[in-house]
Design an enzyme around this catalytic site. Structure first.
Site, PDB file in Angstrom:
ATOM      1  N   PRO A 316       0.791  -1.242   0.000  1.00  0.00           N
ATOM      2  CA  PRO A 316       0.000   0.000   0.000  1.00  0.00           C
ATOM      3  C   PRO A 316       0.818   1.284   0.000  1.00  0.00           C
ATOM      4  O   PRO A 316       0.828   2.038   0.983  1.00  0.00           O
ATOM      5  CB  PRO A 316      -0.845  -0.135   1.268  1.00  0.00           C
ATOM      6  CG  PRO A 316       0.017  -0.944   2.183  1.00  0.00           C
ATOM      7  CD  PRO A 316       0.767  -1.920   1.310  1.00  0.00           C
ATOM      8  N   CYS A 317       1.493   1.572  -1.110  1.00  0.00           N
ATOM      9  CA  CYS A 317       2.241   2.818  -1.208  1.00  0.00           C
ATOM     10  C   CYS A 317       1.313   4.028  -1.170  1.00  0.00           C
ATOM     11  O   CYS A 317       1.764   5.152  -0.921  1.00  0.00           O
ATOM     12  CB  CYS A 317       3.105   2.821  -2.466  1.00  0.00           C
ATOM     13  SG  CYS A 317       2.230   2.494  -3.996  1.00  0.00           S
TER      14      CYS A 317
END
Length: 350
Positions: A316-317
Site C-alpha cells: 500500500p504505497c
C-alpha cells in the site's frame, strides 16, 4: 456534499476525460437530467450545470437518469459485443489465421474490431489471435512436440516467420523456451478501473493500473529481470488477487494473502515491508518510514522506493503521504490515491 475545490477538480477531469477518476465520481447534468461517468464522450456541460456525486446511487436518488452513451450503471470496462463475439470465435478455433473474409462472415467490421481490441487489451485483434496461437505453440513445445510440428499446427508456413512472431510475443525464440521462465499477464476489472496482473504459478510479480504512465517499460524491465516470456493467461496467484481485490473494494478485506515475488534492491524491499505493516485506514509520511528503518535522513530514498513499487494496493504505497499532510505522488494518479485513503479511513464501501 462535495466541496467546491473538489468540484473544480472533478470538472477538469471531466473535460479531460481522465480515466484515473473512473469510479471516483459521477456528474449529473441539470440541463439534460442525465448523469455520466468521467470519461463520457458526450459534449461537456458548463460547470454551473453540473452536480457531482460519489456514487451512482446518489445520482439516481437526485433524480438523474443514466446516460445512454457512457452507461454509468454498467461496469466502466464493459466488454463490447464485438469483442465478446471475436473472443468466442478465437476460442472455437484458436489455431485459425484470420483474414478479411472471416470478418465479413461474422458481419464484423475489421477496423472496428481493431479499435475495440486495442482499447480493451492493448493489442489489435490480429495480435490477440496471434498471441493465442503462440500460446498453443508454447504448450506444444513444452509438452515435447517438435518445433516444426508446432509451426505447422499454428498456421505458419515459413519457419523464420514463426520464430519472429514467437519471439515478438513471447520474448524468446522457441528453441530457448526450455530454459526460460513463463509469466502470465491478465486484465482485471476493478472499481477504480482496469489493472494488469502478471504472475507465474507461484506468486504475483506485478499489479498496476492499465493507464499508469510507463507501464510498458515496467513490464519490459520485469521480463528482462526475470529472463521470462510474458504471455496472456491466468494462474492461481492471478485468480487469488482478483478475488481479494473484489473483497477489498467491497470493504470485506484489509490485508492480502496472495503470495508475492518482490523485485528490488535490499533497501527497496525493506521499504516495501514497512508499507505492508501500515494498518488499513492509517497513513505514514516518507520521513516516518525512514525513521522506522533507522535512517531518518533517507526520506528521499524512501520516496523513490515507494515509487518503484510494482504491486499497487497490495503493497500500500498509497498510505504514504508528505510530512505536511499533502498526498504526495502516486503512480495510479492522485484521484485514485485520495479515493483509496477515503475508502480505508471512512469505510466508504460503495
Amino acid at each position: 456534499m462535495i466541496r467546491t475545490e473538489r468540484q473544480k477538480e472533478y470538472y477538469n477531469a471531466l473535460l479531460d476525460k481522465n480515466s484515473e477518476y473512473e469510479g471516483v465520481f459521477y456528474v449529473g447534468v441539470r440541463t439534460t437530467g442525465v448523469f455520466c461517468r468521467p470519461t463520457c464522450p458526450a459534449r461537456k456541460p458548463k460547470f454551473e450545470n453540473c452536480e457531482f456525486f460519489e456514487s451512482a446511487q446518489q445520482a439516481l436518488l437526485a433524480s438523474f437518469r443514466p446516460c445512454q452513451r457512457c452507461r454509468p450503471l454498467s461496469h466502466p470496462n464493459h466488454v463490447p459485443e464485438i469483442v465478446r463475439v471475436l473472443v468466442e470465435a478465437v476460442e472455437n478455433n484458436p489455431e485459425k489465421r484470420w483474414n478479411t473474409q472471416d470478418f465479413k462472415d461474422l458481419s464484423v467490421d475489421e477496423s472496428t474490431a481493431r479499435r475495440q481490441f486495442k482499447k480493451r487489451f492493448g493489442m489489435t485483434f490480429v495480435e490477440y489471435a496471434r498471441a493465442r496461437r503462440m500460446g498453443l505453440a508454447l504448450k506444444n513445445i513444452r509438452s515435447g512436440q517438435s518445433v516444426i510440428d508446432s509451426q505447422l499446427s499454428t498456421g505458419y508456413e515459413s519457419s523464420s516467420g514463426f520464430r519472429d512472431a514467437f519471439s515478438r510475443i513471447m520474448g524468446a525464440a522457441p528453441t530457448r523456451l526450455d530454459h526460460m521462465n513463463i509469466l502470465r499477464a491478465a486484465w482485471l476489472d476493478t472499481r477504480l478501473g482496469p489493472m494488469m496482473a502478471v504472475a507465474d504459478d507461484e506468486a504475483l510479480h506485478l499489479l498496476e493500473f492499465i493507464d499508469r504512465r510507463g507501464l510498458e517499460r515496467e513490464v519490459e524491465r520485469l521480463r528482462q529481470r526475470t529472463k521470462s516470456a510474458i504471455i496472456p493467461g491466468v494462474t492461481d496467484p492471478i485468480r487469488s488477487i482478483e478475488q481479494e481485490l473484489a473483497a477489498y473494494f467491497e470493504g470485506k478485506l484489509t490485508s492480502f494473502q496472495t503470495p508475492l515475488e518482490l523485485h528490488g534492491s535490499p533497501f527497496q524491499k525493506s521499504v516495501w515491508e514497512q508499507l505492508v505493516n501500515i494498518p488499513s485506514g492509517e497513513t505514514r509520511s516518507y520521513r516516518d518510514i525512514a525513521v522506522s528503518l533507522g535512517r531518518p535522513t533517507a526520506f528521499r530514498a524512501v520516496a523513490q522506493a515507494n515509487g518503484a513499487n510494482q504491486l499497487a494496493i497490495v503493497i500500500p504505497c498509497h498510505r504514504v503521504i508528505n510530512t505536511n499532510g499533502e498526498l504526495g505522488g502516486y503512480g495510479g494518479g492522485l484521484a485514485r490515491k485520495n479515493w483509496l485513503l477515503d475508502h480505508e479511513k471512512q469505510g466508504r464501501y460503495t
